[in-house]
Design a protein around this motif. Structure first.
Motif, mmCIF file in Angstrom:
data_model
loop_
_atom_site.group_PDB
_atom_site.id
_atom_site.type_symbol
_atom_site.label_atom_id
_atom_site.label_comp_id
_atom_site.label_asym_id
_atom_site.label_seq_id
_atom_site.Cartn_x
_atom_site.Cartn_y
_atom_site.Cartn_z
ATOM 1 N N PRO A 179 16.291 7.494 1.199
ATOM 2 C CA PRO A 179 15.653 6.824 0.065
ATOM 3 C C PRO A 179 15.452 5.337 0.327
ATOM 4 C CG PRO A 179 17.977 7.186 -0.389
ATOM 5 C CD PRO A 179 17.685 7.873 0.918
ATOM 6 N N ALA A 180 14.485 4.750 -0.352
ATOM 7 C CA ALA A 180 14.231 3.315 -0.257
ATOM 8 C C ALA A 180 13.973 2.766 -1.648
ATOM 9 C CB ALA A 180 13.037 3.035 0.661
ATOM 10 N N TYR A 181 14.423 1.546 -1.888
ATOM 11 C CA TYR A 181 14.294 0.935 -3.209
ATOM 12 C C TYR A 181 13.805 -0.506 -3.070
ATOM 13 C CZ TYR A 181 17.451 4.846 -4.217
ATOM 14 O OH TYR A 181 18.029 6.097 -4.281
ATOM 15 N N ASP A 182 13.293 -1.018 -4.171
ATOM 16 C CA ASP A 182 12.959 -2.445 -4.297
ATOM 17 C C ASP A 182 12.073 -2.920 -3.138
ATOM 18 O OD1 ASP A 182 14.546 -2.468 -6.632
ATOM 19 O OD2 ASP A 182 16.342 -2.794 -5.436
ATOM 20 N N ASP A 183 12.461 -4.032 -2.487
ATOM 21 C CA ASP A 183 11.598 -4.633 -1.452
ATOM 22 C C ASP A 183 11.361 -3.702 -0.264
ATOM 23 O OD1 ASP A 183 11.347 -6.866 -2.987
ATOM 24 O OD2 ASP A 183 12.600 -8.158 -1.732
ATOM 25 N N GLU A 184 12.353 -2.910 0.082
ATOM 26 C CA GLU A 184 12.178 -2.006 1.219
ATOM 27 C C GLU A 184 11.091 -0.969 0.927
ATOM 28 O OE1 GLU A 184 14.705 0.993 4.168
ATOM 29 O OE2 GLU A 184 15.752 -0.252 2.699
ATOM 30 N N LEU A 185 11.090 -0.435 -0.294
ATOM 31 C CA LEU A 185 10.054 0.524 -0.671
ATOM 32 C C LEU A 185 8.684 -0.144 -0.682
ATOM 33 C CD1 LEU A 185 9.275 3.352 -1.569
ATOM 34 C CD2 LEU A 185 9.823 2.691 -3.933
ATOM 35 N N VAL A 186 8.633 -1.377 -1.183
ATOM 36 C CA VAL A 186 7.376 -2.132 -1.181
ATOM 37 C C VAL A 186 6.872 -2.319 0.250
ATOM 38 C CG1 VAL A 186 6.320 -4.374 -1.688
ATOM 39 C CG2 VAL A 186 7.833 -3.301 -3.370
ATOM 40 N N GLU A 187 7.768 -2.611 1.167
ATOM 41 C CA GLU A 187 7.377 -2.772 2.570
ATOM 42 C C GLU A 187 6.773 -1.490 3.140
ATOM 43 O OE1 GLU A 187 10.274 -4.417 5.220
ATOM 44 O OE2 GLU A 187 10.959 -5.902 3.753
ATOM 45 N N TRP A 188 7.371 -0.353 2.804
ATOM 46 C CA TRP A 188 6.835 0.919 3.313
ATOM 47 C C TRP A 188 5.398 1.122 2.842
ATOM 48 C CZ3 TRP A 188 8.699 2.766 7.402
ATOM 49 C CH2 TRP A 188 10.068 2.921 7.648
ATOM 50 N N TYR A 189 5.165 0.902 1.556
ATOM 51 C CA TYR A 189 3.808 1.054 1.023
ATOM 52 C C TYR A 189 2.848 0.023 1.632
ATOM 53 C CZ TYR A 189 5.238 4.202 -2.845
ATOM 54 O OH TYR A 189 5.683 5.252 -3.615
ATOM 55 N N SER A 190 3.316 -1.206 1.736
ATOM 56 C CA SER A 190 2.434 -2.313 2.127
ATOM 57 C C SER A 190 1.904 -2.203 3.552
ATOM 58 C CB SER A 190 3.180 -3.652 1.987
ATOM 59 O OG SER A 190 3.642 -3.857 0.673
ATOM 60 N N ASN A 191 2.630 -1.527 4.415
ATOM 61 C CA ASN A 191 2.294 -1.542 5.840
ATOM 62 C C ASN A 191 1.874 -0.194 6.403
ATOM 63 O OD1 ASN A 191 3.160 -4.440 6.704
ATOM 64 N ND2 ASN A 191 4.841 -3.699 5.415
ATOM 65 N N ALA A 192 1.710 0.808 5.519
ATOM 66 C CA ALA A 192 1.344 2.146 5.973
ATOM 67 C C ALA A 192 -0.126 2.230 6.378
ATOM 68 C CB ALA A 192 1.633 3.168 4.875
ATOM 69 N N LEU A 193 -0.403 3.063 7.355
ATOM 70 C CA LEU A 193 -1.797 3.358 7.705
ATOM 71 C C LEU A 193 -2.432 4.178 6.590
ATOM 72 C CD1 LEU A 193 -3.170 4.474 11.153
ATOM 73 C CD2 LEU A 193 -3.840 5.691 9.090
ATOM 74 N N ALA A 194 -1.671 5.154 6.071
ATOM 75 C CA ALA A 194 -2.141 5.978 4.956
ATOM 76 C C ALA A 194 -0.937 6.611 4.278
ATOM 77 C CB ALA A 194 -3.112 7.054 5.434
ATOM 78 N N TYR A 195 -1.106 6.904 2.990
ATOM 79 C CA TYR A 195 -0.074 7.613 2.233
ATOM 80 C C TYR A 195 -0.549 9.044 2.016
ATOM 81 C CZ TYR A 195 2.869 9.212 -1.560
ATOM 82 O OH TYR A 195 3.730 9.957 -2.321
ATOM 83 N N ILE A 196 0.352 10.011 2.205
ATOM 84 C CA ILE A 196 -0.029 11.422 2.069
ATOM 85 C C ILE A 196 0.878 12.100 1.058
ATOM 86 C CG2 ILE A 196 -0.283 13.636 3.258
ATOM 87 C CD1 ILE A 196 -0.244 10.473 5.317
ATOM 88 N N LEU A 197 0.260 12.861 0.140
ATOM 89 C CA LEU A 197 0.996 13.643 -0.846
ATOM 90 C C LEU A 197 0.500 15.093 -0.794
ATOM 91 C CD1 LEU A 197 3.147 13.506 -3.080
ATOM 92 C CD2 LEU A 197 1.274 13.204 -4.715
ATOM 93 N N PRO A 198 1.260 15.983 -0.137
ATOM 94 C CA PRO A 198 0.801 17.370 0.051
ATOM 95 C C PRO A 198 1.296 18.349 -1.015
ATOM 96 C CG PRO A 198 2.700 16.936 1.435
ATOM 97 C CD PRO A 198 2.458 15.676 0.645
ATOM 98 N N SER A 199 1.647 17.867 -2.194
ATOM 99 C CA SER A 199 2.333 18.658 -3.223
ATOM 100 C C SER A 199 1.604 19.933 -3.640
ATOM 101 C CB SER A 199 2.538 17.811 -4.476
ATOM 102 O OG SER A 199 3.291 16.674 -4.201
ATOM 103 N N ARG A 200 2.423 20.916 -4.023
ATOM 104 C CA ARG A 200 1.901 22.120 -4.667
ATOM 105 C C ARG A 200 1.805 21.930 -6.181
ATOM 106 N NH1 ARG A 200 5.783 24.420 -1.065
ATOM 107 N NH2 ARG A 200 4.805 25.566 0.635
ATOM 108 N N ILE A 201 2.721 21.124 -6.731
ATOM 109 C CA ILE A 201 2.819 20.947 -8.181
ATOM 110 C C ILE A 201 3.069 19.480 -8.494
ATOM 111 C CG2 ILE A 201 4.073 21.620 -10.278
ATOM 112 C CD1 ILE A 201 5.156 24.026 -8.627
#
Length: 376
Positions: free
Chosen positions: A255-277
């Protein structure tokens, strides 16, 4: 107004309902209202405490997959009688909402909020799914009013039960992007990893993302999986790690929280959500708010959130997802344009200030008091 939310597992849990409650609660407090949130009693949080002005009230429960949440909700439904001058009791999700009649015994107004069809989740057995179907029917008898986080859910309930349901979506908290710092320990660089953030559970369909990633040829781009497993998800996570095998570019970082989570989002090439529901996925909205190029399965909740501004692929077709991964890797200008369009869409339609405002209107209508607006 004094409002009680029933109930969340904890403030340190990455989950849609937990995030929703915490974000909405603190904005209601800023607007001058009192907010109580019931949660599970743990060694870290054994007694009531305040955070961002919200009073969190831990209660004991039975730590069992099928009983933990429902026992917590029952205990909270009884405890709320001890809270003087409580105006609104807000129930999250089908299942817990079956107890929405209890506060009404004291003349209190109850609001049910749907985050999705619980009976669709593969993690539940036939008995649990039957309970959710029954709970859904009874909720529209017991609760004073109802809201839904997506338009698809709103239309479903209105068609089935012939009752008005208020659409109030999930939201995002505008934050400034951060350059990579804390996340560098994982050996990542800006725009050199695909990102998944969320629960590590079966309905998230993460194996489809891993399979699509493995199919890429000689890619320098890593796959980062951010999230926490629940005890009941241990076997599923073991399956995911077995599928990933010895591929050193697939990283389960926890898990990641606060600034660390922001860093993950900020520097990603793309975000993927493969959910069924999904109900309306908060992590997808968060990624959009950081101008991420987003790729998601084509279930109604995801397509509603993306509004034809992101990329989708047919659910259960990992080859199609693989093609989308290849596309965004090769077409830099296009993925940046997608990110900018999603950012504008998120800020226009999914801010917590707007959502707080809409709930104050809904609560006020049920209490027959004049709406005063939000200051959040």
């Amino acid at each position: 107004m004094k409002i009680a939310f029933i109930a969340i597992k904890g403030v340190d849990i990455i989950g849609g309902i937990e995030t929703y409650t915490v974000e909405l609660g603190k904005r209601l407090v800023r607007s001058g209202h009192e907010v109580i949130v019931y949660c599970i009693k743990t060694p870290e949080y054994p007694t009531p405490f305040r955070q961002d002005g919200v009073l969190f009230y831990p209660l004991p429960t039975i730590h069992h997959k099928y009983l933990e949440k429902i026992v917590l909700v029952f205990m909270a439904s009884l405890h709320q009688f001890k809270v003087p001058e409580l105006d609104i009791v807000h129930y999250h999700a089908i299942g817990p909402s079956i107890f929405s009649f209890i506060p009404r015994l004291a003349g209190r107004k109850t609001i049910f909020q749907s985050h999705g069809h619980e009976w669709e989740r593969s993690s539940w057995n036939i008995i649990a799914k039957t309970f959710f179907h029954i709970s859904e029917k009874l909720t529209f008898i017991f609760a004073n009013d109802a809201s839904a986080v997506s338009k698809n859910l709103k239309y479903y309930y209105e068609e089935k039960y012939k009752k008005s349901v208020t659409y109030i979506p999930s939201g995002i908290s505008p934050k400034k992007p951060l350059s990579a710092s804390k996340i560098l320990r994982h050996g990542v660089k800006k725009s050199e990893y695909f990102l998944y953030v969320g629960r590590l559970s079966q309905e998230k369909n993460i194996e489809e993302l891993i399979s699509a990633y493995i199919g890429l040829e000689d890619t320098p781009v890593k796959l980062i999986i951010v999230g926490k497993e629940r005890p009941e998800d241990t076997d599923y996570v073991t399956k995911l790690k077995t599928l990933a095998g010895s591929n050193k570019n697939i990283l389960f970082v926890g898990p990641a929280y606060d600034d660390e989570l922001v860093e993950w989002y900020s520097n990603a090439l793309a975000y993927i959500l493969p959910s069924r529901i999904e109900g309306l996925p908060i992590t997808l909205l968060e990624a959009m708010s950081f101008s991420c190029c987003c790729i998601a399965s084509d279930i109604p909740a995801n397509t509603e959130a993306l509004d034809n501004k992101g990329l989708t692929y047919p659910l259960n077709d990992h080859k199609a997802l693989q093609q989308q991964l290849e596309y965004v890797t090769k077409h830099v200008a296009k993925r940046q344009l997608i990110g900018r369009n999603l950012l504008a869409h998120a800020y226009k339609n999914y801010t917590w200030s707007f959502i707080s405002d809409e709930f104050i209107k809904l609560y006020s209508t049920n209490l027959s008091i004049k709406y005063k607006g939000t200051v959040a």
